[in-house]
Enzyme design. Sequence first.
Site, short mmCIF file in Angstrom:
data_model
loop_
_atom_site.label_atom_id
_atom_site.label_comp_id
_atom_site.label_asym_id
_atom_site.label_seq_id
_atom_site.Cartn_x
_atom_site.Cartn_y
_atom_site.Cartn_z
N LYS A 53 0.81 -1.22 0.00
CA LYS A 53 0.00 0.00 0.00
C LYS A 53 0.84 1.27 0.00
O LYS A 53 0.39 2.33 -0.46
CB LYS A 53 -0.92 0.00 1.22
CG LYS A 53 -2.04 -1.02 1.18
CD LYS A 53 -3.17 -0.59 0.27
CE LYS A 53 -4.39 -1.48 0.41
NZ LYS A 53 -5.50 -1.06 -0.47
N SER A 303 1.32 -9.57 -0.67
CA SER A 303 0.95 -8.16 -0.57
C SER A 303 1.19 -7.53 0.79
O SER A 303 1.32 -6.30 0.89
CB SER A 303 -0.51 -7.97 -0.96
OG SER A 303 -1.34 -8.80 -0.17
#
Length: 328
Positions: A53, A303
């Site tokens: 992110k 991720s």
Amino acid sequence: MEGAVRTRFVTAADVRAAGDRIAPYVRRTPLLRLPGERLWVKPENRQPTRSFKVRGAVNAVVRLAGQGVRHVIVQSSGNHAQAIAYAAAEQGIRATVVLPDTAPELKVSAARRLGAEVVIVPPALREEVCLALADRFGATVIGSDAFDVIAGHGSAGAEIRADLPDVGSVLVPVCNGGLLAGIAVAVKAADPAIRVIGVEPELAADGAASFRSGVRTAWPVELTYRTRADGLRAPVLGALAWEHIHRYVDDMLTVTEDAIDAAAGLLRRELGERAEPSGAVATAAYLAHRAHLPPGPVVAVLSGGNVVEGTETGKEPLARPGRIQEVR
């Protein structure tokens, strides 16, 4: 059609510009070969906030700060909040993050530690409260599939193609779809033949349902919040992310909760990488669907790794460094 709004799509040039812009603040993660397999893992858990992110957050915040914005606000399950807090602190601006009351304490405390003002609400009220606070504070909302966020995330795709030119397929976790959208833009611009595939938990498969029907489809939070993968519980794909996914993505796969746990354990055991459940879904998809994936090397994006020590599935000893093949 008169009155229709034409979507502005992120381009490879936008991704390149974002990559240059965020380079001082993020890490260029390598690719790690899973022993005995044609799978390479991209460990975005190695980023400063332990998730991908930060790529999109930094790109968006740097651009907004350059335009004079002094206060940004987001709603998030946790990782986007941390990334925005990090980016805002680096730029010296104020950040407010709205988190669900189901968010892991690890992610809540990390956002606070990075200097963000944290607001906790029931999951279904995240967006409503975020917009209301933005209006009250005069803050700028950064959606997790905003144009600059998607462009920043695309830098991960550009790195994959640069490091493994003969990659055949890329498996990407899907929450609101910003990461999948960005990677798809970058990868398809380099080679349209590379397959880009999104991955979701079976218990939060609104994106897969959208992909199959061709219509962006929302699931109630009562359904999406059943999965352990707390970072993938968004009830619907972001509108801009969906437009990119509809144009560029080749397929969507789903995985079970047991498969997610097994993949997290394997990543810990074989590569020494700690993956939160959301971060393990792409590897889980490879393990469950590898016989049906196209020929050639496969990359799975790990991720995120925001998980408390000892709570991840894989508790076996870490892999010895000599066993891991790495490329960058």
